[in-house]
Design a protein around this motif. Structure first.
Motif, mmCIF file in Angstrom:
data_model
loop_
_atom_site.group_PDB
_atom_site.id
_atom_site.type_symbol
_atom_site.label_atom_id
_atom_site.label_comp_id
_atom_site.label_asym_id
_atom_site.label_seq_id
_atom_site.Cartn_x
_atom_site.Cartn_y
_atom_site.Cartn_z
ATOM 1 N N SER A 1 -25.943 -24.898 37.850
ATOM 2 C CA SER A 1 -26.638 -23.947 36.990
ATOM 3 C C SER A 1 -27.272 -24.682 35.832
ATOM 4 C CB SER A 1 -25.668 -22.934 36.398
ATOM 5 O OG SER A 1 -24.606 -22.702 37.254
ATOM 6 N N THR B 1 -25.361 -25.753 31.968
ATOM 7 C CA THR B 1 -23.934 -25.975 32.155
ATOM 8 C C THR B 1 -23.512 -27.253 31.433
ATOM 9 O OG1 THR B 1 -23.975 -24.878 34.262
ATOM 10 C CG2 THR B 1 -22.097 -26.261 33.829
ATOM 11 N N TYR C 1 -19.884 -15.001 35.355
ATOM 12 C CA TYR C 1 -21.129 -14.429 35.872
ATOM 13 C C TYR C 1 -21.482 -14.977 37.253
ATOM 14 C CZ TYR C 1 -24.162 -18.489 35.277
ATOM 15 O OH TYR C 1 -24.751 -19.711 35.427
ATOM 16 N N GLU C 2 -20.968 -16.183 37.561
ATOM 17 C CA GLU C 2 -21.285 -16.777 38.855
ATOM 18 C C GLU C 2 -20.699 -15.955 40.001
ATOM 19 O OE1 GLU C 2 -21.501 -21.472 38.021
ATOM 20 O OE2 GLU C 2 -19.630 -20.513 37.450
ATOM 21 N N ARG D 1 -29.323 -12.154 37.922
ATOM 22 C CA ARG D 1 -29.372 -13.599 37.722
ATOM 23 C C ARG D 1 -30.773 -14.016 37.285
ATOM 24 N NH1 ARG D 1 -30.018 -18.787 39.830
ATOM 25 N NH2 ARG D 1 -28.362 -20.096 38.994
ATOM 26 N N LEU E 1 -32.275 -15.885 33.555
ATOM 27 C CA LEU E 1 -33.009 -17.144 33.467
ATOM 28 C C LEU E 1 -34.283 -17.006 32.644
ATOM 29 C CD1 LEU E 1 -32.508 -18.384 37.143
ATOM 30 C CD2 LEU E 1 -31.277 -19.098 35.097
ATOM 31 N N ILE F 1 -25.097 -17.279 30.509
ATOM 32 C CA ILE F 1 -25.076 -18.555 31.230
ATOM 33 C C ILE F 1 -24.453 -19.635 30.352
ATOM 34 C CG2 ILE F 1 -26.582 -20.355 32.160
ATOM 35 C CD1 ILE F 1 -28.475 -18.210 33.040
#
Ligand code: HEC
Ligand code: HEC
Ligand code: HEC
Ligand code: HEC
Ligand code: HEC
Ligand code: HEC
Ligand code: HEC
Ligand code: HEC
Ligand code: HEC
Ligand code: HEC
Length: 329
Positions: free
Chosen positions: A165, A168, A176-177, A187, A191, A199
């Motif tokens: 991701s 990270t 959230y993953e 998702r 972004l 994230i």
């Protein structure tokens, strides 16, 4: 490994010949077997032992293997069922599955059947109070879609096909993953340039939602959107001397909850955002007509922050007189 042996076994049987004695012995329960993790698990771990499947025994490092084991009620059969047919494989036949198998391998069972053993112990948990009426249960999402049981993990959350991701900086598993495996559209919102820092690990999906179900709209943790937003953004709660009605009504009139390509999570850019409600003709034209700029140049008052150059207290103002009434700086 176990699979391979299973496949070899059936192949051997199909060909009518037998494998070596060692393989046979490993595939039938050892009579002198001892419990490895739970009270009474020898009936399973005599075959599913450290040699056969060490990853299964990592369950000893989870809360189930700790608190659960200590309470003495939990064993393999609590989740997988007594599985008598699995234990007593009829000669020359494939071993029947245990009563319950989870994950994709258990997809032949209904979601409710897979959640059933979990609820036998957890139904009384406060955070599961609205499981039955929640959107997940109603859409055939089961406990094991989100939770994994044998591998120790934060809140036992499942994460298939881990991806690299952006943002990270730690190896910590982020909640959230688990969610975005199914919620792909969320998702993509995360972004966007402006987003709640999920994230980045400062917020979890469960900071705002109860994934186990809630009576509220979109399973949010408070009764209304505004109550939710102002639990963290208390400065926007008011009451203000001069209120801006859409702010009191619903923050999402102007903001997105997950992400936006406009700054500050705004659903639209100013002036369009403001002009959805404030017809441009109502505003004194002199503030942004074409010839009001410096020395007769183009008016620059609507560039950059647009309406917010002057009206920067859009959430409400306590300033006196006109400044407050018109949310001016
Ligand atoms: C006599 C040996 C033996 C015993 C005892 C045994 N199993 Fe199995 N089990 C197997 C074999 C062989 C397989 C299939 C190959 C594999 O995945 O290891 C299997 C597979 C499984 C699977 C996976 C099923 C699938 O479709 O992937 C589960 C779950 C399981 N066993 C649970 C249990 C539980 C729970 C017990 C105790 C009640 C138990 N087993 C006792 C031999 C055994
Ligand atoms: C709290 C519930 C729970 C308990 C207790 C439990 N299991 Fe499981 N087991 C699961 C779930 C859920 C899966 C699906 C894989 C996963 O999510 O970890 C699974 C998967 C398996 C599998 C298949 C692994 C694969 O290849 O996918 C086997 C075999 C198995 N368990 C055996 C056991 C044995 C033996 C015990 C006792 C030592 C045990 N389980 C205790 C819930 C449980
Ligand atoms: C026999 C009772 C029992 C069964 C069956 C059971 N649990 Fe648990 N579970 C417990 C106990 C006891 C704990 C530890 C105490 C606690 O944290 O509440 C626990 C803890 C948990 C936790 C918390 C882990 C953490 O890191 O905080 C999760 C998640 C969980 N269980 C999910 C499940 C799921 C999913 C299933 C079904 C596949 C299941 N449980 C089946 C008794 C059970
Ligand atoms: C949609 C995903 C999802 C489903 C489905 C789900 N859970 Fe959870 N569960 C979570 C998340 C996320 C957390 C962590 C919540 C948190 O940190 O506040 C959690 C936490 C838990 C916990 C630990 C609570 C604690 O004290 O930290 C238990 C126990 C639990 N779940 C049991 C279950 C059971 C039983 C089911 C099925 C009836 C289930 N869950 C279904 C996502 C899910
Ligand atoms: C296995 C797939 C799956 C996983 C994993 C999953 N969800 Fe869902 N979720 C669904 C489905 C299916 C629905 C119902 C259909 C819909 O509304 O999109 C749903 C609905 C929702 C809703 C309600 C939407 C509405 O319109 O009312 C929220 C909120 C939600 N999920 C949050 C989460 C969170 C938070 C997680 C992680 C803890 C998560 N989900 C994990 C499949 C999943
Ligand atoms: C800051 C609070 C907040 C966080 C964090 C958050 N949500 Fe939401 N979410 C909301 C609100 C508020 C709504 C209702 C939106 C609406 O009505 O338009 C919502 C709606 C949803 C919906 C249903 C509507 C839609 O847009 O599809 C899903 C699914 C969802 N969220 C999943 C998630 C997942 C997955 C995460 C974690 C990646 C997450 N949310 C994190 C506040 C949040
Ligand atoms: C659990 C706490 C929490 C909740 C609930 C919450 N937020 Fe946030 N919000 C945050 C955090 C943390 C940030 C990042 C602040 C920072 O980086 O300084 C943030 C940032 C923002 C930003 C600024 C984004 C940017 O690009 O600078 C806006 C706008 C916002 N939130 C609106 C909302 C709205 C609308 C809701 C309700 C749907 C909401 N928040 C609910 C914690 C929360
Ligand atoms: C009428 C539209 C509108 C509504 C409704 C609205 N906002 Fe905003 N919000 C904005 C605008 C415009 C900005 C950007 C302000 C700026 O850049 O000076 C903003 C910025 C923010 C910020 C980040 C900057 C800051 O001031 O901290 C947060 C947090 C925020 N809003 C939260 C909320 C919450 C919570 C609600 C609901 C109680 C809400 N907003 C309702 C228009 C709105
Ligand atoms: C969803 C509709 C809506 C949006 C979007 C909106 N407003 Fe408003 N606004 C209102 C309403 C309703 C009032 C109060 C009624 C009135 O007096 O016109 C108001 C009042 C005002 C006032 C005070 C006017 C007065 O006569 O008291 C100003 C200034 C204002 N808004 C600026 C803005 C700005 C700047 C934006 C964009 C960031 C914006 N508004 C976005 C609905 C909206
Ligand atoms: C250069 C500063 C400035 C800019 C830019 C600006 N305003 Fe104003 N606005 C004011 C002032 C000062 C008032 C106070 C009323 C007056 O002077 O008549 C006002 C009054 C208002 C009012 C209340 C009076 C009315 O006509 O209803 C609204 C609504 C309003 N502005 C919306 C907007 C919107 C929407 C934008 C962006 C398109 C905007 N303003 C841009 C300074 C500005």
């Amino acid at each position: 490994m176990g699979y391979l042996r299973g496949a070899l076994m059936s192949l051997a049987l199909a060909l009518g010949c037998s494998l070596g004695g060692a393989a046979w012995a490993a595939d039938s329960p050892k009579s002198d077997a001892e419990d490895l993790v739970f009270k009474g698990d020898a009936k399973c771990t005599s075959c599913h032992d450290a040699e056969d499947s060490p990853e299964l025994l990592r369950i000893s490092k989870t809360h189930h293997g700790g608190v659960g084991r200590a309470q003495g009620k939990l064993s393999c059969v609590s989740c997988h069922g007594e599985s008598d047919r699995h234990l007593k494989k009829p000669d020359g036949q494939e071993r029947p599955k245990p009563d319950r198998v989870f994950g994709h391998k258990g997809a032949y069972l209904s979601a409710d059947e897979r959640s059933k053993p979990c609820l036998e112990c957890h139904a009384g948990d406060r955070h599961l109070a609205f499981w039955e009426s929640g959107r997940h249960k109603k859409n055939d999402v089961s406990c094991d879609n989100c939770h994994t049981m044998h591998e120790p993990a934060r809140s036992q959350l499942r994460k298939e096909n881990p991806t690299i991701s952006p943002y990270t900086t730690t190896s910590r598993q982020l909640q959230y993953e688990t969610c975005t495996q199914c919620h792909k559209q969320i998702r993509s919102q995360l972004l966007k340039t402006s987003h709640h820092p999920i994230i980045e690990g400062k917020l979890d999906c469960s900071s705002c939602h109860n994934p186990h179900g809630a009576l509220s709209h979109a399973m949010i943790k408070e009764e209304s959107v505004n109550q939710l937003c102002t639990t963290c953004h208390a400065d926007k709660r008011g009451p203000f001397m001069n209120e801006h009605p859409p702010v009191e009504e619903n923050c999402l009139t102007c903001h997105n909850s997950h992400g936006s390509s406009h700054g500050k999570l705004l659903s639209e850019r100013a002036p369009n955002l403001c002009q959805d409600c404030h017809d441009w003709s109502r505003h004194p034209g002199s503030y942004y007509s074409g010839n009001q700029g410096f020395a007769g140049a183009q008016n620059t008052r609507l560039v950059a922050r647009s309406c917010l150059n002057c009206h920067n207290q859009v959430h409400g103002s306590n300033a006196p007189a006109m400044r407050g009434k018109f949310f001016l700086r």
